[in-house]
Design a protein around this motif. Structure first.
Motif, PDB file in Angstrom:
ATOM      1  N   ASN A  96     -31.755  -7.966 -10.399  1.00 57.46           N
ATOM      2  CA  ASN A  96     -30.736  -8.399  -9.450  1.00 57.46           C
ATOM      3  C   ASN A  96     -30.352  -9.870  -9.627  1.00 57.46           C
ATOM      4  OD1 ASN A  96     -29.074  -7.678  -7.123  1.00 57.46           O
ATOM      5  ND2 ASN A  96     -30.306  -9.185  -6.024  1.00 57.46           N
ATOM      6  N   MET A  97     -30.092 -10.269 -10.856  1.00 58.22           N
ATOM      7  CA  MET A  97     -29.660 -11.633 -11.113  1.00 58.22           C
ATOM      8  C   MET A  97     -28.330 -11.610 -11.855  1.00 58.22           C
ATOM      9  SD  MET A  97     -32.394 -12.707 -14.084  1.00 58.22           S
ATOM     10  CE  MET A  97     -31.960 -14.440 -13.965  1.00 58.22           C
ATOM     11  N   LEU A  98     -27.573 -12.676 -11.706  1.00 59.06           N
ATOM     12  CA  LEU A  98     -26.268 -12.737 -12.356  1.00 59.06           C
ATOM     13  C   LEU A  98     -26.429 -13.001 -13.844  1.00 59.06           C
ATOM     14  CD1 LEU A  98     -24.126 -14.753  -9.776  1.00 59.06           C
ATOM     15  CD2 LEU A  98     -24.444 -12.284  -9.988  1.00 59.06           C
ATOM     16  N   VAL A  99     -25.783 -12.152 -14.635  1.00 58.14           N
ATOM     17  CA  VAL A  99     -25.771 -12.292 -16.089  1.00 58.14           C
ATOM     18  C   VAL A  99     -24.351 -12.684 -16.496  1.00 58.14           C
ATOM     19  CG1 VAL A  99     -26.135 -11.150 -18.297  1.00 58.14           C
ATOM     20  CG2 VAL A  99     -27.595 -10.569 -16.340  1.00 58.14           C
ATOM     21  N   TYR A 100     -24.218 -13.864 -17.092  1.00 56.72           N
ATOM     22  CA  TYR A 100     -22.912 -14.376 -17.511  1.00 56.72           C
ATOM     23  C   TYR A 100     -22.696 -14.091 -18.995  1.00 56.72           C
ATOM     24  CZ  TYR A 100     -22.688 -16.814 -13.054  1.00 56.72           C
ATOM     25  OH  TYR A 100     -22.643 -17.098 -11.704  1.00 56.72           O
ATOM     26  N   ASP A 101     -21.464 -13.674 -19.335  1.00 54.71           N
ATOM     27  CA  ASP A 101     -21.205 -13.299 -20.728  1.00 54.71           C
ATOM     28  C   ASP A 101     -20.057 -14.070 -21.369  1.00 54.71           C
ATOM     29  OD1 ASP A 101     -19.044 -12.149 -19.453  1.00 54.71           O
ATOM     30  OD2 ASP A 101     -19.475 -10.092 -20.082  1.00 54.71           O
ATOM     31  N   GLU A 102     -19.521 -15.088 -20.674  1.00 52.17           N
ATOM     32  CA  GLU A 102     -18.441 -15.874 -21.263  1.00 52.17           C
ATOM     33  C   GLU A 102     -18.652 -17.353 -20.943  1.00 52.17           C
ATOM     34  OE1 GLU A 102     -13.719 -16.469 -20.513  1.00 52.17           O
ATOM     35  OE2 GLU A 102     -14.423 -14.392 -20.679  1.00 52.17           O
ATOM     36  N   PRO A 103     -18.932 -18.175 -21.949  1.00 54.08           N
ATOM     37  CA  PRO A 103     -19.150 -19.606 -21.703  1.00 54.08           C
ATOM     38  C   PRO A 103     -17.957 -20.243 -20.999  1.00 54.08           C
ATOM     39  CG  PRO A 103     -19.738 -19.034 -23.954  1.00 54.08           C
ATOM     40  CD  PRO A 103     -19.039 -17.844 -23.385  1.00 54.08           C
ATOM     41  N   GLY A 104     -18.260 -21.036 -19.976  1.00 55.16           N
ATOM     42  CA  GLY A 104     -17.214 -21.746 -19.267  1.00 55.16           C
ATOM     43  C   GLY A 104     -16.503 -20.950 -18.196  1.00 55.16           C
ATOM     44  N   ASN A 105     -16.856 -19.688 -18.016  1.00 57.01           N
ATOM     45  CA  ASN A 105     -16.179 -18.828 -17.031  1.00 57.01           C
ATOM     46  C   ASN A 105     -17.185 -18.322 -16.000  1.00 57.01           C
ATOM     47  OD1 ASN A 105     -14.662 -17.072 -15.557  1.00 57.01           O
ATOM     48  ND2 ASN A 105     -13.967 -15.846 -17.298  1.00 57.01           N
ATOM     49  N   MET A 107     -14.434 -24.952 -30.779  1.00 56.02           N
ATOM     50  CA  MET A 107     -15.286 -25.642 -29.818  1.00 56.02           C
ATOM     51  C   MET A 107     -16.569 -24.832 -29.619  1.00 56.02           C
ATOM     52  SD  MET A 107     -14.416 -26.902 -25.924  1.00 56.02           S
ATOM     53  CE  MET A 107     -13.046 -27.880 -26.542  1.00 56.02           C
ATOM     54  N   THR A 108     -17.709 -25.500 -29.638  1.00 57.54           N
ATOM     55  CA  THR A 108     -18.975 -24.792 -29.529  1.00 57.54           C
ATOM     56  C   THR A 108     -19.193 -24.316 -28.098  1.00 57.54           C
ATOM     57  OG1 THR A 108     -20.257 -26.772 -29.001  1.00 57.54           O
ATOM     58  CG2 THR A 108     -19.917 -26.258 -31.339  1.00 57.54           C
ATOM     59  N   GLU A 109     -20.077 -23.312 -27.971  1.00 53.02           N
ATOM     60  CA  GLU A 109     -20.386 -22.774 -26.651  1.00 53.02           C
ATOM     61  C   GLU A 109     -21.017 -23.829 -25.765  1.00 53.02           C
ATOM     62  OE1 GLU A 109     -22.792 -19.527 -27.861  1.00 53.02           O
ATOM     63  OE2 GLU A 109     -21.124 -18.116 -27.960  1.00 53.02           O
ATOM     64  N   ALA A 110     -21.854 -24.715 -26.367  1.00 49.19           N
ATOM     65  CA  ALA A 110     -22.499 -25.766 -25.581  1.00 49.19           C
ATOM     66  C   ALA A 110     -21.474 -26.698 -24.960  1.00 49.19           C
ATOM     67  CB  ALA A 110     -23.477 -26.549 -26.465  1.00 49.19           C
ATOM     68  N   LEU A 111     -20.416 -27.042 -25.718  1.00 48.93           N
ATOM     69  CA  LEU A 111     -19.388 -27.918 -25.180  1.00 48.93           C
ATOM     70  C   LEU A 111     -18.573 -27.215 -24.107  1.00 48.93           C
ATOM     71  CD1 LEU A 111     -18.087 -29.688 -28.421  1.00 48.93           C
ATOM     72  CD2 LEU A 111     -19.475 -30.686 -26.594  1.00 48.93           C
ATOM     73  N   ILE A 112     -18.259 -25.951 -24.320  1.00 45.14           N
ATOM     74  CA  ILE A 112     -17.523 -25.180 -23.322  1.00 45.14           C
ATOM     75  C   ILE A 112     -18.331 -25.064 -22.039  1.00 45.14           C
ATOM     76  CG2 ILE A 112     -16.558 -22.907 -22.798  1.00 45.14           C
ATOM     77  CD1 ILE A 112     -16.000 -22.578 -25.773  1.00 45.14           C
ATOM     78  N   ASP A 113     -19.647 -24.926 -22.212  1.00 41.81           N
ATOM     79  CA  ASP A 113     -20.559 -24.712 -21.092  1.00 41.81           C
ATOM     80  C   ASP A 113     -20.844 -25.996 -20.315  1.00 41.81           C
ATOM     81  OD1 ASP A 113     -22.153 -23.047 -19.568  1.00 41.81           O
ATOM     82  OD2 ASP A 113     -23.937 -23.415 -20.771  1.00 41.81           O
ATOM     83  N   ALA A 114     -20.638 -27.145 -20.945  1.00 41.89           N
ATOM     84  CA  ALA A 114     -21.032 -28.430 -20.353  1.00 41.89           C
ATOM     85  C   ALA A 114     -20.309 -28.678 -19.031  1.00 41.89           C
ATOM     86  CB  ALA A 114     -20.726 -29.565 -21.334  1.00 41.89           C
ATOM     87  N   GLY A 115     -21.116 -29.001 -18.015  1.00 43.58           N
ATOM     88  CA  GLY A 115     -20.555 -29.358 -16.719  1.00 43.58           C
ATOM     89  C   GLY A 115     -20.076 -28.208 -15.873  1.00 43.58           C
ATOM     90  N   VAL A 116     -20.178 -26.989 -16.358  1.00 45.76           N
ATOM     91  CA  VAL A 116     -19.733 -25.825 -15.599  1.00 45.76           C
ATOM     92  C   VAL A 116     -20.854 -25.374 -14.672  1.00 45.76           C
ATOM     93  CG1 VAL A 116     -18.926 -23.441 -15.708  1.00 45.76           C
ATOM     94  CG2 VAL A 116     -18.201 -25.084 -17.450  1.00 45.76           C
ATOM     95  N   GLU A 117     -20.518 -25.133 -13.424  1.00 42.67           N
ATOM     96  CA  GLU A 117     -21.507 -24.665 -12.455  1.00 42.67           C
ATOM     97  C   GLU A 117     -21.437 -23.148 -12.355  1.00 42.67           C
ATOM     98  OE1 GLU A 117     -22.707 -25.145  -7.735  1.00 42.67           O
ATOM     99  OE2 GLU A 117     -21.262 -26.508  -8.656  1.00 42.67           O
ATOM    100  N   TYR A 118     -22.557 -22.516 -12.606  1.00 38.29           N
ATOM    101  CA  TYR A 118     -22.633 -21.057 -12.549  1.00 38.29           C
ATOM    102  C   TYR A 118     -23.413 -20.663 -11.289  1.00 38.29           C
ATOM    103  CZ  TYR A 118     -21.182 -21.290 -17.432  1.00 38.29           C
ATOM    104  OH  TYR A 118     -20.493 -21.550 -18.588  1.00 38.29           O
ATOM    105  N   PRO A 119     -22.785 -20.004 -10.331  1.00 40.23           N
ATOM    106  CA  PRO A 119     -23.482 -19.611  -9.101  1.00 40.23           C
ATOM    107  C   PRO A 119     -24.686 -18.719  -9.393  1.00 40.23           C
ATOM    108  CG  PRO A 119     -21.113 -19.368  -8.848  1.00 40.23           C
ATOM    109  CD  PRO A 119     -21.360 -19.647 -10.303  1.00 40.23           C
ATOM    110  N   THR A 120     -25.663 -18.788  -8.508  1.00 42.33           N
ATOM    111  CA  THR A 120     -26.867 -17.957  -8.652  1.00 42.33           C
ATOM    112  C   THR A 120     -26.776 -16.673  -7.834  1.00 42.33           C
ATOM    113  OG1 THR A 120     -27.964 -19.124  -6.835  1.00 42.33           O
ATOM    114  CG2 THR A 120     -28.301 -19.979  -9.068  1.00 42.33           C
ATOM    115  N   SER A 121     -25.729 -16.545  -7.023  1.00 35.94           N
ATOM    116  CA  SER A 121     -25.569 -15.351  -6.191  1.00 35.94           C
ATOM    117  C   SER A 121     -24.098 -15.032  -6.028  1.00 35.94           C
ATOM    118  CB  SER A 121     -26.220 -15.577  -4.819  1.00 35.94           C
ATOM    119  OG  SER A 121     -25.919 -14.508  -3.936  1.00 35.94           O
ATOM    120  N   ASP A 122     -23.810 -13.739  -5.888  1.00 34.11           N
ATOM    121  CA  ASP A 122     -22.434 -13.321  -5.614  1.00 34.11           C
ATOM    122  C   ASP A 122     -22.238 -12.993  -4.136  1.00 34.11           C
ATOM    123  OD1 ASP A 122     -23.874 -11.000  -5.405  1.00 34.11           O
ATOM    124  OD2 ASP A 122     -22.861  -9.951  -7.041  1.00 34.11           O
ATOM    125  N   GLY A 123     -23.263 -13.286  -3.321  1.00 32.83           N
ATOM    126  CA  GLY A 123     -23.156 -13.064  -1.885  1.00 32.83           C
ATOM    127  C   GLY A 123     -23.359 -11.636  -1.438  1.00 32.83           C
TER     128      GLY A 123
END
Length: 232
Positions: free
Chosen positions: A52-61, A1-17
């Motif tokens: 100070n921004m969130l960097v994501y390293d796993e599609p869909g997570n 499964m491609t990263e784009a498909l794994i990533d589709a519809g997933v909401e990634y927060p912009t802050s960890d609080g």
């Protein structure tokens, strides 16, 4: 499964609080370093300076992220971002963490993750010199692990580190982190220094304009006096 498909519809927060920095001092040092690097690379459309921004390293997570205090990525479009996804853009080449006693354990975990990302250089700066000895340390990735970068005398005559990734020098002026540009033989400006330079330039321009107006006024007066003499 491609990263784009794994990533589709997933909401990634912009802050960890969490707060941007531990203390006002840590925030000020972060702001100074970010300003210096943003001014240095801001005119280059393929260099991105993040802070100070969130960097994501796993599609869909959306739970899999880190928040580097400051990073520079090359070969990446310089555009507005709320988050940074490693599978869409290149991993940073340079990371700076502004640390304290309360973040020491987290900084070690981050360091291991940065190595897995392939971050070429990792710098650790302790503004209060609470636990990092010396308070500025640099590491360079070699065969999957970070090796300490030896201090050297920079072209400005100060002991520090020359960053291969940035082509800039990092050194401490007392307890204050400074970033030195060998190309201009100058330190990159902090926000206060930039404001002071702008104010000084504005004052010089105003003084030059006042002198020009005064000179024009004298010239007109002289011309009027000469005309009066000729008409007598």
């Amino acid at each position: 499964m491609t990263e784009a498909l794994i990533d589709a519809g997933v909401e990634y927060p912009t802050s960890d609080g969490r707060p941007v920095a531990e203390t006002p001092l840590h925030y000020r040092r972060l702001e100074e370093a970010w300003h210096a690097l943003d001014m240095r690379f801001g005119s280059q459309p393929d260099v991105y300076v993040g802070a100070n921004m969130l960097v994501y390293d796993e599609p869909g997570n959306p739970a899999r992220h880190l928040s580097p205090d400051l990073f520079v990525a090359f070969g990446v479009e310089d555009r507005e971002r709320d988050i940074y996804k490693l599978w869409e853009d290149a991993a940073p080449s340079f990371v700076l963490e502004i640390t304290s006693k309360t973040t020491s354990d987290e900084d070690e975990r981050k360091k291991a993750r940065y190595a897995r990302w392939g971050v070429e250089e990792y710098f650790l700066y302790d503004p209060r010199a609470e636990y990092v000895k010396p308070p500025l340390q640099g590491f360079r990735l070699s065969r999957g692990a970070y090796r300490a970068i030896a201090t050297e005398i920079l072209p400005n005559g100060k002991p520090g580190f020359l960053s291969d990734a940035l082509g800039l020098g990092l050194w401490l002026d007392g307890a204050v982190l400074r970033i030195y540009d060998p190309g201009t033989s100058q330190n990159l400006s902090t926000p206060r220094e930039a404001e002071a330079k702008a104010a000084a330039a504005e004052a010089r321009a105003a003084a030059a304009e006042a002198r020009a107006v005064a000179a024009e006024t004298r010239q007109r007066r002289l011309e009027a006096e000469l005309a009066e003499l000729r008409n007598r």
